[in-house]
Write a protein that holds these residues in place. Structure first.
Motif, PDB file in Angstrom:
ATOM      1  N   SER A 165      55.756   6.067  26.180  1.00 25.20           N
ATOM      2  CA  SER A 165      55.498   4.751  26.587  1.00 25.20           C
ATOM      3  C   SER A 165      54.210   4.558  27.735  1.00 25.20           C
ATOM      4  O   SER A 165      53.790   5.806  27.936  1.00 25.20           O
ATOM      5  N   GLY A 166      53.936   3.516  27.981  1.00 28.19           N
ATOM      6  CA  GLY A 166      52.527   3.553  28.755  1.00 28.19           C
ATOM      7  C   GLY A 166      51.306   3.048  27.702  1.00 28.19           C
ATOM      8  O   GLY A 166      51.727   2.558  26.618  1.00 28.19           O
ATOM      9  N   GLU A 194      53.870  -0.530  23.028  1.00 27.12           N
ATOM     10  CA  GLU A 194      54.841  -1.312  23.076  1.00 27.12           C
ATOM     11  C   GLU A 194      54.736  -2.879  22.384  1.00 27.12           C
ATOM     12  O   GLU A 194      55.414  -3.479  21.678  1.00 27.12           O
ATOM     13  N   TYR A 195      53.757  -3.344  23.232  1.00 26.60           N
ATOM     14  CA  TYR A 195      53.477  -4.904  23.124  1.00 26.60           C
ATOM     15  C   TYR A 195      53.059  -4.898  21.728  1.00 26.60           C
ATOM     16  O   TYR A 195      53.214  -5.993  21.092  1.00 26.60           O
ATOM     17  N   SER A 227      62.773  -0.926  32.803  1.00 27.19           N
ATOM     18  CA  SER A 227      61.403  -0.515  32.525  1.00 27.19           C
ATOM     19  C   SER A 227      60.394  -1.547  31.538  1.00 27.19           C
ATOM     20  O   SER A 227      60.897  -2.193  30.923  1.00 27.19           O
ATOM     21  N   PRO A 228      59.261  -1.749  32.136  1.00 24.86           N
ATOM     22  CA  PRO A 228      58.120  -2.750  31.663  1.00 24.86           C
ATOM     23  C   PRO A 228      57.977  -2.545  30.135  1.00 24.86           C
ATOM     24  O   PRO A 228      57.755  -3.716  29.764  1.00 24.86           O
ATOM     25  N   CYS A 276      60.011  -7.206  23.689  1.00 26.19           N
ATOM     26  CA  CYS A 276      60.412  -8.669  23.744  1.00 26.19           C
ATOM     27  C   CYS A 276      59.448  -9.508  23.762  1.00 26.19           C
ATOM     28  O   CYS A 276      59.454 -10.433  23.059  1.00 26.19           O
ATOM     29  N   GLN A 277      58.316  -9.356  24.903  1.00 23.85           N
ATOM     30  CA  GLN A 277      57.554 -10.486  24.894  1.00 23.85           C
ATOM     31  C   GLN A 277      56.497 -10.329  23.508  1.00 23.85           C
ATOM     32  O   GLN A 277      55.977 -11.412  23.283  1.00 23.85           O
ATOM     33  N   GLY A 278      56.325  -9.222  23.139  1.00 20.71           N
ATOM     34  CA  GLY A 278      55.273  -9.276  21.850  1.00 20.71           C
ATOM     35  C   GLY A 278      56.007  -9.733  20.947  1.00 20.71           C
ATOM     36  O   GLY A 278      55.489 -10.649  20.049  1.00 20.71           O
ATOM     37  N   PHE A 279      57.391  -9.615  20.690  1.00 21.15           N
ATOM     38  CA  PHE A 279      58.066 -10.476  19.563  1.00 21.15           C
ATOM     39  C   PHE A 279      57.807 -11.757  19.648  1.00 21.15           C
ATOM     40  O   PHE A 279      57.640 -12.654  18.805  1.00 21.15           O
TER      41      PHE A 279
END
Length: 315
Positions: free
Chosen positions: A119-120, A138-139, A166-167, A173-176
């Motif tokens: 992550s990061g 992740e995004y 955890s951001p 979710c935001q990327g989706f």
């Protein structure tokens, strides 16, 4: 020959090529991997298997540490304690930059080499002074998943976030949502990590929002109870279902047609490669010039044979 034996043989050949005499130059380096995962998250067993194999192959000591409840302030203290113990290197997740960047920078300043994994972002890894980043942005993974779902006709969804503190989880979710071209809004729920509670919250959301096109879960912790929820309300196999990560129940869900795809970020590589890279860096001064993206890769029903065999162990 099995894939794991092939990997072991390949690692031995590579090491021999570098040393000219196998592992004769081993110096007993010590590395500590610190994750943000609570003890209850079985997905991290693959990480533990990876560092165990890498440690054996490279002839180094590797230790796994984590905050038992997933508390990030506790993780920050673990990083500080790890650095104070004087290891040759630390491999750590960067699940919350604000909480963890300080302890990681302090470790680097004290002379401990650091690799960020899981992550990061590569940019954040550079900012804290790490050698490199190995993981799945992740995004970007969420965006790719959203674009795939949009091509399949999805317009609305429920994101079951079992680690909302955890951001990096929220970035999925935001990327989706961005991949679909919609607002995230209240389509993301804080499910918690208790399986019964996750199941109940998914059932409640879908009952209140019956026109939801799809469900997105962020790993086995949220996927497994969601499978049970969809079986209970009769939506299993009818609602579009994508998930991050793999596990035994996720693989069975893909086989059964309940889950359309799982995103494989290849956690084995996220832990295995940093140990190998850091060891070679300390012994021979060699370091890859770029960060390593371990994912995303989409696993569907037509590519399950080896995934199923090693799910929860090396996949």
């Amino acid at each position: 020959m099995s894939p794991i034996k092939k990997m072991t043989l390949a690692a031995g050949v590579a090491a021999a090529a570098l040393t000219g005499a196998g592992m004769a130059q081993a110096e007993g380096e010590t590395y500590i991997l610190v994750s943000h995962a609570p003890d209850s998250d079985s997905w991290w067993n693959t990480i533990k298997n990876a560092i165990a194999l890498a440690g054996e192959q490279m002839d180094v000591e590797v230790e796994y540490r984590n905050p038992p409840t997933g508390d990030l302030a506790d993780m920050a203290r673990i990083i500080e304690q790890a650095a104070a113990s004087g290891p040759d290197g630390i491999i750590t997740t960067l699940s919350d930059y604000d909480v963890l960047s300080g302890p990681i920078r302090s470790a680097v300043d004290s002379g401990v080499d650091v690799i960020i994994m899981n992550s990061g972002t590569p940019e954040q890894a550079r900012e804290v002074g790490a050698l490199m980043y190995v993981g799945q942005p992740e995004y970007d993974a969420g965006l790719a998943a959203g674009q795939r779902a949009a091509a399949d006709g999805v317009e609305s969804f429920l994101c079951v976030n079992h680690y909302i503190s955890s951001p990096s989880s929220t970035e999925r979710c935001q990327g989706f949502a961005d991949g679909l071209g919609v607002e995230l809004g209240d389509q993301m729920i804080d499910s918690g990590q208790d399986p019964a509670e996750i199941k109940n919250r998914v059932l409640a959301y879908l009952s209140s929002n019956p026109d939801t096109d799809a469900v997105l879960t962020l790993g086995p912790t949220s996927a497994d109870p969601t499978i049970l929820a969809l079986e209970e309300n009769g939506m299993a196999g009818d609602i579009y279902f994508g998930t991050f990560d793999l596990g035994a129940q996720i693989v069975e869900g893909i086989k059964a047609g309940t889950i359309n795809w799982g995103i494989d970020q290849q956690p084995f590589l996220q832990a295995y490669l940093p140990v190998v890279v850091m060891t070679n860096y300390h012994r021979y001064g060699v370091l890859p010039g770029n960060n390593i993206n371990s994912g995303p890769g989409f696993v569907t029903a037509d590519a399950l044979e080896m995934v199923e065999k090693f799910a929860g162990e090396y996949r």
